[in-house]
Scaffold this active site. Structure first.
Site, PDB file in Angstrom:
ATOM      1  N   CYS A 132      -3.021   0.020   8.684  1.00 38.22           N
ATOM      2  CA  CYS A 132      -2.468  -1.333   8.591  1.00 38.22           C
ATOM      3  C   CYS A 132      -1.010  -1.267   9.026  1.00 38.22           C
ATOM      4  O   CYS A 132      -0.179  -0.680   8.341  1.00 38.22           O
ATOM      5  CB  CYS A 132      -2.569  -1.869   7.164  1.00 38.22           C
ATOM      6  SG  CYS A 132      -4.258  -1.987   6.551  1.00 38.22           S
TER       7      CYS A 132
ATOM      8  N   GLN B 236     -19.318  -9.415  11.509  1.00 38.12           N
ATOM      9  CA  GLN B 236     -17.887  -9.505  11.278  1.00 38.12           C
ATOM     10  C   GLN B 236     -17.537  -8.925   9.915  1.00 38.12           C
ATOM     11  O   GLN B 236     -18.232  -9.151   8.931  1.00 38.12           O
ATOM     12  CB  GLN B 236     -17.428 -10.967  11.360  1.00 38.12           C
ATOM     13  CG  GLN B 236     -17.642 -11.615  12.720  1.00 38.12           C
ATOM     14  CD  GLN B 236     -16.703 -11.083  13.784  1.00 38.12           C
ATOM     15  OE1 GLN B 236     -15.788 -10.327  13.491  1.00 38.12           O
ATOM     16  NE2 GLN B 236     -16.927 -11.480  15.032  1.00 38.12           N
TER      17      GLN B 236
ATOM     18  N   CYS C  55      -7.780   1.992  -0.956  1.00 39.49           N
ATOM     19  CA  CYS C  55      -7.489   1.143   0.197  1.00 39.49           C
ATOM     20  C   CYS C  55      -7.514  -0.300  -0.262  1.00 39.49           C
ATOM     21  O   CYS C  55      -8.568  -0.820  -0.662  1.00 39.49           O
ATOM     22  CB  CYS C  55      -8.515   1.367   1.310  1.00 39.49           C
ATOM     23  SG  CYS C  55      -8.254   0.276   2.732  1.00 39.49           S
TER      24      CYS C  55
ATOM     25  N   CYS D 150     -12.023  -9.723  20.358  1.00 36.70           N
ATOM     26  CA  CYS D 150     -11.183  -9.064  19.359  1.00 36.70           C
ATOM     27  C   CYS D 150     -10.011  -8.340  20.009  1.00 36.70           C
ATOM     28  O   CYS D 150      -9.280  -7.629  19.324  1.00 36.70           O
ATOM     29  CB  CYS D 150     -12.012  -8.090  18.521  1.00 36.70           C
ATOM     30  SG  CYS D 150     -12.810  -6.780  19.480  1.00 36.70           S
TER      31      CYS D 150
ATOM     32  N   ASP E   6     -19.605 -12.243  23.023  1.00 39.49           N
ATOM     33  CA  ASP E   6     -18.779 -11.653  21.963  1.00 39.49           C
ATOM     34  C   ASP E   6     -18.810 -10.140  22.160  1.00 39.49           C
ATOM     35  O   ASP E   6     -19.431  -9.401  21.392  1.00 39.49           O
ATOM     36  CB  ASP E   6     -19.345 -12.041  20.592  1.00 39.49           C
ATOM     37  CG  ASP E   6     -18.445 -11.592  19.445  1.00 39.49           C
ATOM     38  OD1 ASP E   6     -17.350 -11.051  19.720  1.00 39.49           O
ATOM     39  OD2 ASP E   6     -18.836 -11.773  18.274  1.00 39.49           O
TER      40      ASP E   6
ATOM     41  N   CYS F 263      -0.884   6.576   6.583  1.00 38.53           N
ATOM     42  CA  CYS F 263      -2.206   6.204   7.097  1.00 38.53           C
ATOM     43  C   CYS F 263      -2.118   5.541   8.469  1.00 38.53           C
ATOM     44  O   CYS F 263      -2.767   5.967   9.414  1.00 38.53           O
ATOM     45  CB  CYS F 263      -2.910   5.285   6.107  1.00 38.53           C
ATOM     46  SG  CYS F 263      -4.480   4.598   6.696  1.00 38.53           S
TER      47      CYS F 263
ATOM     48  N   TYR G 250     -24.533 -10.102  23.353  1.00 32.28           N
ATOM     49  CA  TYR G 250     -23.954  -9.291  22.279  1.00 32.28           C
ATOM     50  C   TYR G 250     -24.212  -9.955  20.917  1.00 32.28           C
ATOM     51  O   TYR G 250     -23.308 -10.128  20.105  1.00 32.28           O
ATOM     52  CB  TYR G 250     -22.445  -9.103  22.489  1.00 32.28           C
ATOM     53  CG  TYR G 250     -22.048  -8.622  23.859  1.00 32.28           C
ATOM     54  CD1 TYR G 250     -21.990  -7.268  24.156  1.00 32.28           C
ATOM     55  CD2 TYR G 250     -21.733  -9.527  24.872  1.00 32.28           C
ATOM     56  CE1 TYR G 250     -21.624  -6.822  25.420  1.00 32.28           C
ATOM     57  CE2 TYR G 250     -21.379  -9.094  26.141  1.00 32.28           C
ATOM     58  CZ  TYR G 250     -21.322  -7.743  26.410  1.00 32.28           C
ATOM     59  OH  TYR G 250     -20.965  -7.308  27.658  1.00 32.28           O
TER      60      TYR G 250
ATOM     61  N   CYS H 181       0.829  -1.205   0.000  1.00 36.42           N
ATOM     62  CA  CYS H 181       0.000   0.000   0.000  1.00 36.42           C
ATOM     63  C   CYS H 181       0.865   1.258   0.000  1.00 36.42           C
ATOM     64  O   CYS H 181       1.743   1.402   0.857  1.00 36.42           O
ATOM     65  CB  CYS H 181      -0.918   0.006   1.216  1.00 36.42           C
ATOM     66  SG  CYS H 181      -1.919   1.498   1.376  1.00 36.42           S
TER      67      CYS H 181
END
Length: 500
Positions: free
Chosen positions: A83, A285, A160, A409, A382, A80, A313, A74
């Site tokens: 990532c 997701q 992106c 996560c 979750d 940015c 959740y 990228c």
């Protein structure tokens, strides 16, 4: 302790990674974090900040590069910051993520438990089904992109690589429409202007896609029609265009009133043989290919046959309905009313009659089931990145299901919560990671927790000092004794086996 001086340069060997993917080295007794450095590399670094416990440094010269270093795909990688791991091979990225989870288990959770399994993505790029572009102005022109880390400074992004090409094409069409129709970007400082964000979501398996324009005020009918026409011309794949008038201050992306300008405001996604209808506000997701693997792992751990399951959740009901295919009964709960409505519609559309959904937070839902005397065999959580509130963990422990599945996560909050669950007699049996966010430090983890068979917690100490634990035979004996204590005595081993 060696003194570390700001602006001083050092030569250092990188020996690991921080939780955000920075390289870590040590100068004296202090950890030094070097953004962009890889494990095994040797760098000349310059200290940019130092405290009594740690320091931040900038890599000045790469003396010995790692074989895992690659050129980022990228062009916006450095500016940015969205990532953080595109400068390493995917194999190294997966190794980092496994280590990140295990480090959190050990250092935050105090757990002698490791994961060895991670499901990598077949597609590292163009893998996300949702994007939120911030909209602002640069030199009098509207721009879209992502906020620079820890700021609200927008980094303009032309393409992106993590998103479908459609998303960039649609976003560019919105900017062109803004210029041609004198529609201003919203200014967060003086709260003037109109367009705040561009939200796009596409179903991976059905191809349906919705573009949602988030504004701070209404758009004139003539201008809104021009927008619909422009998007229909440049992005015929779009199945809906939605306007969200969000007048709320702060960082809430979607809030307020929604108006469908064209087509329909929802999309249908297919996963694990089921169809899910998703509105812009529904949680789902963002990587459907990897979500399929995650859901399959949850079902593997749950073994839901003939079980009553509580899914906190629940969002649009994905986990609830997939588990409900073989479970006796499933109850899902979420605070977002539209998500609960989506979940109910999804149950009807998939002809699933043993699932019900309630609109409440996790704590209220758990207490409601207590009042209704519903005793789940399994509770699935979750939660968002911040993890579970202490009150939720307490209530789950009061309900006392034999098993809990925790989907997370964030390894840090996961490890923190697992430590609390251990205090209630729940210990991890199995765990696996799924790479839902290639190119970033983020990783999804699913953990199966089981409750000890007795609530009587007693310290147990077995003296194995006389045994030679280096042989496979005596190791098996050790494992057999430990398993006997857990399975038959039902005791929490507070003081583990001596000689270990």
């Amino acid at each position: 302790m060696e003194e570390i001086i700001k602006n001083q340069t050092y030569t250092a060997a990188i020996g690991g990674y921080s939780s955000d993917g920075a390289g870590v080295c040590r100068i004296g007794s202090r950890a030094v974090f070097v953004k962009g450095a890889l494990d095994g590399e040797i760098w000349k670094i310059k200290i940019i900040k130092a405290t009594d416990r740690m320091a931040l440094a900038r890599g000045e010269t790469l003396i010995s590069p790692s074989s895992c270093r690659i050129e980022p795909a990228c062009p916006h990688f450095v500016s940015c910051g969205g990532c953080s791991l595109l400068h390493m091979t995917y194999t190294e990225e997966l190794r980092l993520k496994i280590n990140r989870v295990n480090d959190a288990f050990r250092h935050i959770g105090g757990l002698d438990f490791k994961i060895t399994e991670i499901s990598g993505a077949e597609n590292r790029f163009s893998c996300r089904s949702k994007v939120i572009y911030a909209v602002g102005e640069k030199q009098g022109e509207p721009v879209r992109g992502f906020y620079r880390r820890r700021s609200h400074d927008i980094v303009p992004v032309s393409r992106c690589i993590m998103q479908p090409e459609l998303f960039d094409r649609a976003a560019d069409t919105v900017l062109k429409w803004m210029r041609e129709n004198s529609v201003q970007a919203y200014n967060e400082i003086d709260c003037k202007g109109c367009v705040r964000r561009i939200f796009l979501r596409r179903a991976y398996y059905t191809g349906e896609a919705v573009c949602c324009i988030v504004t701070a005020s209404k758009i004139e009918t003539k201008k809104s029609r021009a927008l619909v026409s422009a998007l229909a011309s440049s992005c015929p794949e779009l199945t809906g265009v939605v306007l969200n008038i969000n007048k709320s201050p702060g960082n809430t992306v979607l809030s307020g009133d929604f108006f469908t300008l064209s087509g329909i405001d929802t999309i249908k996604e297919e996963l694990c043989g089921l169809i899910f209808e998703l509105s812009p506000v529904s949680f789902f997701q963002v990587n459907p290919e990897q979500a399929q693997k995650l859901f399959e792992k949850i079902v593997e751990y749950a073994k839901p046959e003939e079980k009553t399951v509580l899914d906190l959740y629940c969002g649009a009901g994905a986990i609830s309905l997939i588990v409900a295919k073989t479970a006796k009964r499933v109850i899902g709960a979420d605070t977002v009313k539209k998500a609960v409505i989506n979940a109910e519609k999804n149950a009807v559309a998939n002809k699933i009659r043993n699932a019900e959904f309630i609109c409440s937070d996790a704590l209220e839902a758990a207490k409601l089931l207590q009042i209704r005397e519903v005793n789940p065999d399994l509770i699935i959580v979750d939660p968002p990145r911040k993890g579970l509130a202490a009150g939720v963990i307490d209530t789950i422990a009061e309900i006392g299901p034999p098993q809990i599945i925790y989907v997370s996560c964030d390894p840090g909050t996961l490890a923190r919560d697992l430590k609390i669950f251990c205090g209630f007699g729940y210990f991890p049996d199995s765990a696996a990671a799924v790479d839902m966010f290639p190119g970033t430090e983020h990783v999804e983890t699913v953990v199966l927790l089981s409750k000890l068979k007795s609530t009587a917690y007693t310290e147990v100490k077995i003296d194995l000092d006389e045994m030679d634990l280096t042989t496979s035979e005596s190791k098996a004996t050790y494992d057999e004794i430990k398993q006997y204590v857990l399975d038959n005595a039902g005791l929490k081993v507070a003081s583990m086996f001596s000689g270990q």
